[in-house]
Design a protein around this motif. Structure first.
Motif, PDB file in Angstrom:
ATOM      1  N   GLN A 193    -102.458  41.530  38.291  1.00 47.00           N
ATOM      2  CA  GLN A 193    -103.041  41.695  36.960  1.00 47.00           C
ATOM      3  C   GLN A 193    -102.114  42.540  36.104  1.00 47.00           C
ATOM      4  O   GLN A 193    -101.495  43.493  36.601  1.00 47.00           O
ATOM      5  N   TYR A 194    -102.026  42.195  34.831  1.00 47.21           N
ATOM      6  CA  TYR A 194    -101.256  43.015  33.902  1.00 47.21           C
ATOM      7  C   TYR A 194    -101.907  44.393  33.813  1.00 47.21           C
ATOM      8  O   TYR A 194    -103.130  44.501  33.695  1.00 47.21           O
ATOM      9  N   PRO A 202    -105.885  47.350  35.150  1.00 51.52           N
ATOM     10  CA  PRO A 202    -105.766  46.103  34.395  1.00 51.52           C
ATOM     11  C   PRO A 202    -106.131  46.306  32.932  1.00 51.52           C
ATOM     12  O   PRO A 202    -107.045  47.082  32.617  1.00 51.52           O
ATOM     13  N   GLN A 204    -106.293  44.617  28.722  1.00 49.91           N
ATOM     14  CA  GLN A 204    -106.225  43.539  27.731  1.00 49.91           C
ATOM     15  C   GLN A 204    -105.368  43.954  26.547  1.00 49.91           C
ATOM     16  O   GLN A 204    -105.158  43.174  25.623  1.00 49.91           O
ATOM     17  N   ASN A 209    -100.570  43.583  28.276  1.00 47.78           N
ATOM     18  CA  ASN A 209    -101.006  42.234  28.623  1.00 47.78           C
ATOM     19  C   ASN A 209    -100.372  41.339  27.556  1.00 47.78           C
ATOM     20  O   ASN A 209    -100.863  41.274  26.431  1.00 47.78           O
ATOM     21  N   ALA A 216    -106.937  40.038  32.576  1.00 47.43           N
ATOM     22  CA  ALA A 216    -105.536  40.452  32.764  1.00 47.43           C
ATOM     23  C   ALA A 216    -104.851  39.739  33.924  1.00 47.43           C
ATOM     24  O   ALA A 216    -103.884  40.248  34.496  1.00 47.43           O
TER      25      ALA A 216
END
Length: 274
Positions: A193-194, A202, A204, A209, A216
């Motif tokens: 996940q970003y 994680p 957004q 992201n 994410a």
């Protein structure tokens, strides 16, 4: 004995050389093979242990990233035998071998329905990758949170945050519905996940992201952990001098990008070559 890796090329793929180089550094015998060599029966997947779909711009991303290539693979038959190329890939998977799709290759895996393969059902499209929320091509380095509970073969032993580059225009991960997302999380199929570099969680938030991916998500695997798709480019961080700040930071000699491929080589030696 070195595991044999087939790195696809042709029709707009442009990352095959650095991907093959990284696989060789990891201990594999990597061969760059054009799509046409498979279609004309000059090469066959049965002779390899790892299949890699590298990044690039398959068919110019017409009809959507990797959509045209997915149509070709789904319907193309090998000249002479009449065997569907997709059936070769499914047999390859059933034999316990490894598949990795990077960036455009990840897009191809989800368009073919080889990921996420919920319940072991290959061929059903349950997720996709679409246009970045930013409305532009993103070329930057990002932080990635590794799921330590994932069955993914490629990320074994990796933990914390990874740092890889992304370069894509259609990298936003979306799922068919909330039930699909819940199942992916429940089974540990969300591999990467970003993440925000300060919190490690994680996010957004743009640009951490880079594409607005739901939850994410940057990479997923199938239930077996043997098929792995991710938007970031691990092959682009195969040496510490690839890092944008390598002259200013003390970096370990073995990069996480190289470690990811070494995990694949180790797995194949343990399971198929022992």
């Amino acid at each position: 004995m070195k595991p044999r890796a087939l790195v696809l090329s042709g029709y707009g793929i442009n990352c095959e050389r650095e991907t093959a180089h990284t696989l060789r550094l990891a201990g594999a015998e990597a061969e760059i093979v054009h799509f046409s060599e498979l279609l004309y029966g000059e090469k066959h997947l049965r002779d390899y242990h790892l299949l890699c779909f590298p990044g690039g711009f398959l068919d110019g991303d017409h009809l959507g990233a990797a959509q045209a290539a997915a149509h070709r693979l789904r319907h193309a038959r090998v000249v002479g035998s009449g065997e569907r190329l997709l059936d070769q890939i499914l047999e390859f998977i059933e034999a316990g071998k490894l598949v990795i799709g990077i960036c455009n290759g990840f897009q191809l895996l989800v368009k073919l329905g080889l990921l996420p393969a919920l319940g072991g059902r290959y061929g059903e499209r349950r997720v996709s990758l679409t246009y970045n929320d930013s409305g532009r091509f993103e070329d930057r380095w990002v932080w990635l949170r590794v799921n330590p509970d994932s069955p993914c073969v490629f990320t074994r032993g990796l933990s914390g945050l990874l740092y890889f580059p992304v370069r894509h225009g259609e990298g936003k991960f979306v799922a068919q519905d909330e039930d699909v997302l819940r199942e992916l999380f429940r089974k540990g199929q969300i591999v990467l996940q970003y993440a925000h570099p300060q919190t490690g969680r994680p996010t957004q938030e743009y640009p951490f992201n880079p594409n607005g991916s739901v939850e994410a998500v940057a990479g997923i695997c199938d239930p077996t952990g043997r098929i792995f798709g991710l938007m970031p480019h691990p092959e682009a961080f195969n040496h510490f001098t690839n890092h944008p700040r390598w002259t200013r930071e003390q970096l370990p000699p073995e990069t996480p990008g190289l470690k990811l491929f070494k995990n694949a080589v180790a797995y194949l030696r343990e399971t198929l070559l022992s």
